[in-house]
Design a protein around this motif. Structure first.
Motif, PDB file in Angstrom:
ATOM      1  N   PHE A 173      -3.537  -5.290   5.472  1.00  0.00           N
ATOM      2  CA  PHE A 173      -2.554  -5.836   4.537  1.00  0.00           C
ATOM      3  C   PHE A 173      -2.529  -7.359   4.542  1.00  0.00           C
ATOM      4  O   PHE A 173      -2.302  -7.980   3.504  1.00  0.00           O
ATOM      5  CB  PHE A 173      -1.149  -5.353   4.883  1.00  0.00           C
ATOM      6  N   THR A 211      -0.337 -10.495  -1.080  1.00  0.00           N
ATOM      7  CA  THR A 211      -1.412  -9.772  -1.734  1.00  0.00           C
ATOM      8  C   THR A 211      -0.797  -8.611  -2.502  1.00  0.00           C
ATOM      9  O   THR A 211       0.345  -8.234  -2.260  1.00  0.00           O
ATOM     10  CB  THR A 211      -2.461  -9.270  -0.723  1.00  0.00           C
ATOM     11  N   ARG A 212      -1.567  -8.075  -3.405  1.00  0.00           N
ATOM     12  CA  ARG A 212      -1.109  -6.940  -4.198  1.00  0.00           C
ATOM     13  C   ARG A 212      -2.150  -5.837  -4.092  1.00  0.00           C
ATOM     14  O   ARG A 212      -3.332  -6.064  -4.320  1.00  0.00           O
ATOM     15  CB  ARG A 212      -0.949  -7.368  -5.661  1.00  0.00           C
ATOM     16  N   PHE A 213      -1.715  -4.649  -3.736  1.00  0.00           N
ATOM     17  CA  PHE A 213      -2.588  -3.477  -3.697  1.00  0.00           C
ATOM     18  C   PHE A 213      -2.203  -2.563  -4.846  1.00  0.00           C
ATOM     19  O   PHE A 213      -1.026  -2.426  -5.169  1.00  0.00           O
ATOM     20  CB  PHE A 213      -2.432  -2.715  -2.375  1.00  0.00           C
ATOM     21  N   SER A 245      -6.912  -4.038  -3.093  1.00  0.00           N
ATOM     22  CA  SER A 245      -6.260  -5.331  -3.294  1.00  0.00           C
ATOM     23  C   SER A 245      -6.918  -6.100  -4.431  1.00  0.00           C
ATOM     24  O   SER A 245      -8.061  -5.837  -4.802  1.00  0.00           O
ATOM     25  CB  SER A 245      -6.342  -6.175  -2.022  1.00  0.00           C
ATOM     26  N   PHE A 295     -12.281  -8.330  -1.291  1.00  0.00           N
ATOM     27  CA  PHE A 295     -11.196  -7.380  -1.505  1.00  0.00           C
ATOM     28  C   PHE A 295     -11.224  -6.317  -0.429  1.00  0.00           C
ATOM     29  O   PHE A 295     -12.208  -6.164   0.301  1.00  0.00           O
ATOM     30  CB  PHE A 295     -11.288  -6.754  -2.909  1.00  0.00           C
TER      31      PHE A 295
END
Length: 180
Positions: A25, A53-55, A76, A91
């Protein structure tokens, strides 16, 4: 996302452990210079912690071949780095219940060998190169906006994904447009 990853698990255990998931993460693992498992060249990029971050589960579907699209994979957004000859996007991702996934079944059925010289940067388990397994769909390149379809990633025995893609380098004049 974590509650979804725990869905169907025994004793609230995460494949590879909580420590590895926390690292996945919060940490961009970087990449070594070109290696034998990569089908495009890059210079080394050092790993580093990231503030946010964005998953996305929806994005994860783009990284699965049609036969495996019933699997749940979170991926991600790429962490962008200047590099030569092209910029590189790094990523990472994680499968829900990787042991039961169609992806793992297919890798096992095809007897795809694990990469001897590569380990998962999050849990140190052995990995499969998805380019060697010929399991990288063109949709992954489209989703990442990868330059010249240059995408490579590996998946470890615990279902952690680590990858890179070539990104088109924008010069300073490209950043501001010609009308400025």
């Amino acid at each position: 996302m974590v509650s979804d990853l725990l869905n169907g698990t025994k004793n609230k255990q995460i494949d590879g452990g909580w420590r590895a998931l926390g690292k996945l993460f919060l940490y961009c693992a970087g990449c070594s210079g070109s290696n034998s498992s990569s089908h495009f060249s890059t210079q080394a990029v050092a790993g580093h912690f990231i503030s946010e971050t964005r998953f996305s589960r929806t994005s994860g579907r783009f990284f699965l071949i049609p036969r495996c699209r019933s699997d749940v994979l979170y991926v991600s957004d790429p962490c962008e780095h200047s590099n030569n000859p092209e910029d590189v996007g790094l990523f990472r991702g994680v499968f829900r219940s990787f042991d039961k996934s169609e992806t793992k079944k297919l890798l096992t059925f095809r007897r795809v060998p694990r990469a001897e010289d590569e380990k998962c940067p999050f849990c140190r388990a052995g990995v499969w190169s998805m380019s060697r397994a010929q399991m990288i769909p063109k949709s992954a390149s489209t989703r990442l906006a990868a330059y010249d379809e240059k995408v490579d990633y590996s998946i470890c025995l615990n279902g952690h994904l680590n990858g890179k893609c070539a990104l088109l380098h924008l010069s300073e004049s490209d950043d501001y447009g010609e009308d400025v």
